[in-house]
Scaffold this motif. Structure first.
Motif, PDB file in Angstrom:
ATOM      1  N   VAL A   1       0.914  -1.129  -0.054  1.00  0.00           N
ATOM      2  CA  VAL A   1      -0.091  -0.268  -0.093  1.00  0.00           C
ATOM      3  C   VAL A   1       0.898   1.328  -0.033  1.00  0.00           C
ATOM      4  CG1 VAL A   1      -1.617   1.334   1.490  1.00  0.00           C
ATOM      5  CG2 VAL A   1      -1.954  -0.906   0.949  1.00  0.00           C
TER       6      VAL A   1
ATOM      7  N   ASP B   1      -0.215  -4.381   3.688  1.00  0.00           N
ATOM      8  CA  ASP B   1      -1.204  -3.225   4.200  1.00  0.00           C
ATOM      9  C   ASP B   1      -1.071  -3.066   5.629  1.00  0.00           C
ATOM     10  OD1 ASP B   1      -2.323  -5.504   5.340  1.00  0.00           O
ATOM     11  OD2 ASP B   1      -4.386  -5.274   4.442  1.00  0.00           O
TER      12      ASP B   1
ATOM     13  N   VAL C   1      -5.494   2.137   2.345  1.00  0.00           N
ATOM     14  CA  VAL C   1      -5.685   0.892   1.552  1.00  0.00           C
ATOM     15  C   VAL C   1      -6.603   0.912   0.226  1.00  0.00           C
ATOM     16  CG1 VAL C   1      -6.096  -1.322   1.930  1.00  0.00           C
ATOM     17  CG2 VAL C   1      -4.964  -0.124   3.784  1.00  0.00           C
TER      18      VAL C   1
END
Ligand code: ARG
Length: 576
Positions: free
Chosen positions: A121, A158, A230
């Motif tokens: 991310v 993430d 995200v």
């Protein structure tokens, strides 16, 4: 019907009788005969007998009459087999009538989990992620087509301490502006600026650390900002997947954050199993067989000194979840070779902990790097990592120009479609056609070349056959396929038939090895063999049964190329 296997089945009992025990008959395609076995040569040492004598005895015992027109000993002790036209014709007729082109669905499907793509991310995907995405997607396609239950696991990065600084940077920019920067794919500059502030500014650093704590304790606002980061990155990645024509969707994101609640229990379980050891305050497992260069045992750190969990703990939790909860028995990790040691250790620990029960197994599907023309890691002209979206745009632009030049008869919509199929296909094929363990040089001219082992060459071969059918005035094959005689009189016809029959065994082999260059190489052979056939054997100008038979071979060639390229994730336009 797989001829190679059929012949092997006939030789097996004969070899066993001669050797007094089981022997692999090693039947392969050969330049010297339709098929050849060299098993007698290997056996000679063991039996202390001349190989030619062994080969002759095997041939004396094997029942081959219905399959072979000739079976003879050659050279130092090879067995050369020439397939009877009738058997060959029957094998081809079997393919023509089989929508799966001789590749059966597996009798016992497995649940296969493929961990691939896995970008991070708020960071640009790099070419390593490109390779993972391409190879992983071909894996998903091929295993799915064979009938396995495939779980695509996009192990998105993430979670972790960088999110403290990323969220603070987002707040500094203002939510709306920050989010906008991310959704247009300006991921690297976002990350770099956050990083620079973190390195230079004590206050920012302190805020970031607090923010990590807030995230971990589930603070509502922080979690919402994290989701925003995200979500915007996911949206950007999905755009790249769509451009790349890969089958990953939003449902396949299974990021590292999913495993956070499992990390504590995983480490506790390792402790209960007596596998944990303390090393300088960190909780470690020392997997058997893992030693560093100096011979010292190497630890897998599952809980750091500061109490945090890292990449290895997450992978252990994910693995346990994948076998335990998802029921996967084949776990494939499509990740670059630099992470080989990491996966060896993770798999070894998982095995000791009993998280790979029964038939379950994990494989690291490793791959080499993509290099620039200078032989170093691929970089943009400015020296920055190459932005994937730019790379794909350039591929399509180059291929579109090529399509326009090559066939001025195409209308605008066709040019766009061909440009996209060829550009994306070329990038994917260049990757899949090299042994994945090796590095390869990213070379536009070579990957877009219309001859050689390239996507455009194969796509062109397909389009050429389709155009032949348009001219023949038949959209498919002659109506009564059963009545068509397979033409085998010309050596070019026989060669093409063997190439077509060779598709199924290659697919089955690649299912096991995940060496897609074998499939690519075979498709290239099919196209090249077709080309030779087409030069020697007139199709539309032939008449009657010969014309029908040759058209049938053309149709089968097109189907094999289309199916094979589809397994690689590459489109086949009808015209080029
Ligand atoms: N996000 C990682 C990277 O960019 C790759 C993750 C690979 N998969 C895994 N289960 N570790 O390097």
């Amino acid at each position: 019907m797989d001829l190679e296997k059929l012949l092997a089945d006939r030789l097996t009992p004969a070899f066993a009788a001669v050797a007094g025990g089981p022997v692999a008959p090693a039947v392969r395609r050969s330049a010297h005969a339709d098929y050849q076995s060299d098993a007698a040569l290997a056996l000679a040492r063991r039996l202390g007998r001349p190989p030619r004598e062994i080969a002759a005895e095997v041939l004396g015992r094997a029942v081959l009459g219905d399959l072979c027109a000739a079976a003879e000993v050659s050279g130092p002790g090879f067995i050369n087999l020439t397939v009877a036209d009738q058997a060959l014709g029957a094998a081809v007729a079997g393919l023509v009538g089989d929508p799966r082109l001789g590749v059966p669905r597996v009798a016992e499907p497995e649940t296969v989990l493929i961990d691939y793509s896995a970008p991070n991310v708020a960071k640009e995907m790099h070419v390593g992620h490109l390779r993972s995405t391409i190879i992983g997607d071909a894996t998903a396609r091929l295993l799915g087509w064979r009938g396995h239950r495939v779980i695509r696991a996009n192990h998105l990065g993430d979670w972790g301490t960088p999110f403290g600084m990323l969220i603070e940077h987002l707040l500094d920019l203002g939510e709306a502006d920050g989010a906008a920067e991310l959704s247009v794919g300006d991921l690297d500059s976002f990350y770099r600026t956050a990083r620079a502030k973190f390195d230079a500014d004590e206050g920012f650093r302190a805020r970031s650390r607090l923010r990590v704590v807030a995230l971990q304790s589930g603070d509502e606002r922080t979690v919402r900002l994290w989701r925003l980061l995200v979500g915007r990155s996911e949206g950007y990645f999905l755009g790249v997947y769509q451009a790349l024509d890969v089958t990953l969707t939003e449902r396949d994101f299974q990021g590292e954050s999913r495993y956070q609640p499992m990390l504590g229990p995983v480490v506790e379980e390792l402790d209960r199993l007596g596998l944990l050891r303390d090393s300088d305050g960190a909780a470690c497992v020392f997997p058997p067989g893992s030693v560093g260069r100096d011979g010292d045992p190497l630890p897998l750190i599952v809980r750091k000194r500061d109490g945090g969990y890292g990449y290895p703990a997450t992978d252990l939790a994910a693995l346990r979840y994948r076998t335990g909860e998802l029921g996967a028995t084949r776990l494939l990790y499509v990740v670059g070779l630099p992470q080989r040691r990491h996966f060896e250790m993770v798999f070894a620990v998982a095995a000791s902990a009993g998280w790979l029960p029964g038939a379950a197994r994990a494989e690291h599907v490793g791959f080499g790097s993509v290099l620039g023309a200078d032989g170093r890691m691929l970089r943009s002209r400015a020296g920055a990592p190459v932005k994937l979206a730019d790379l794909l745009d350039e591929a399509v632009a180059r291929a579109t120009a090529l399509a326009r030049r090559k066939n001025p008869g195409l209308d605008a919509a066709e040019v766009a479609e061909v440009g996209r199929a060829v550009g994306i296909g070329a990038v994917k094929y260049a990757d899949l056609a090299t042994d994945r363990h090796r590095d390869y040089v990213f070379d536009w001219d070579r990957m877009l070349s219309l001859d050689g082992n390239t996507a455009p060459y194969l796509q062109y071969a397909y389009a050429r056959i389709r155009s032949l059918f348009r001219r023949a005035g038949a959209d498919g094959l002659p109506a009564a396929v059963e009545a068509v005689r397979v033409p085998l009189a010309d050596p070019a016809e026989r060669a093409l038939v063997f190439a077509l029959l060779g598709f199924a065994p290659v697919v089955v082999e690649v299912e096991r090895t995940l060496e897609f260059h074998q499939l690519a190489g075979h498709l290239h052979r099919v196209a090249a063999t077709f080309s030779a056939f087409y030069e020697r054997c007139p199709v539309l100008r032939a008449e009657g049964a010969v014309r029908e038979g040759r058209l049938m071979l053309c149709g089968l060639t097109a189907r094999v190329l289309r199916q094979g390229l589809d397994l690689l994730g590459i489109r086949t336009p009808e015209r080029m």
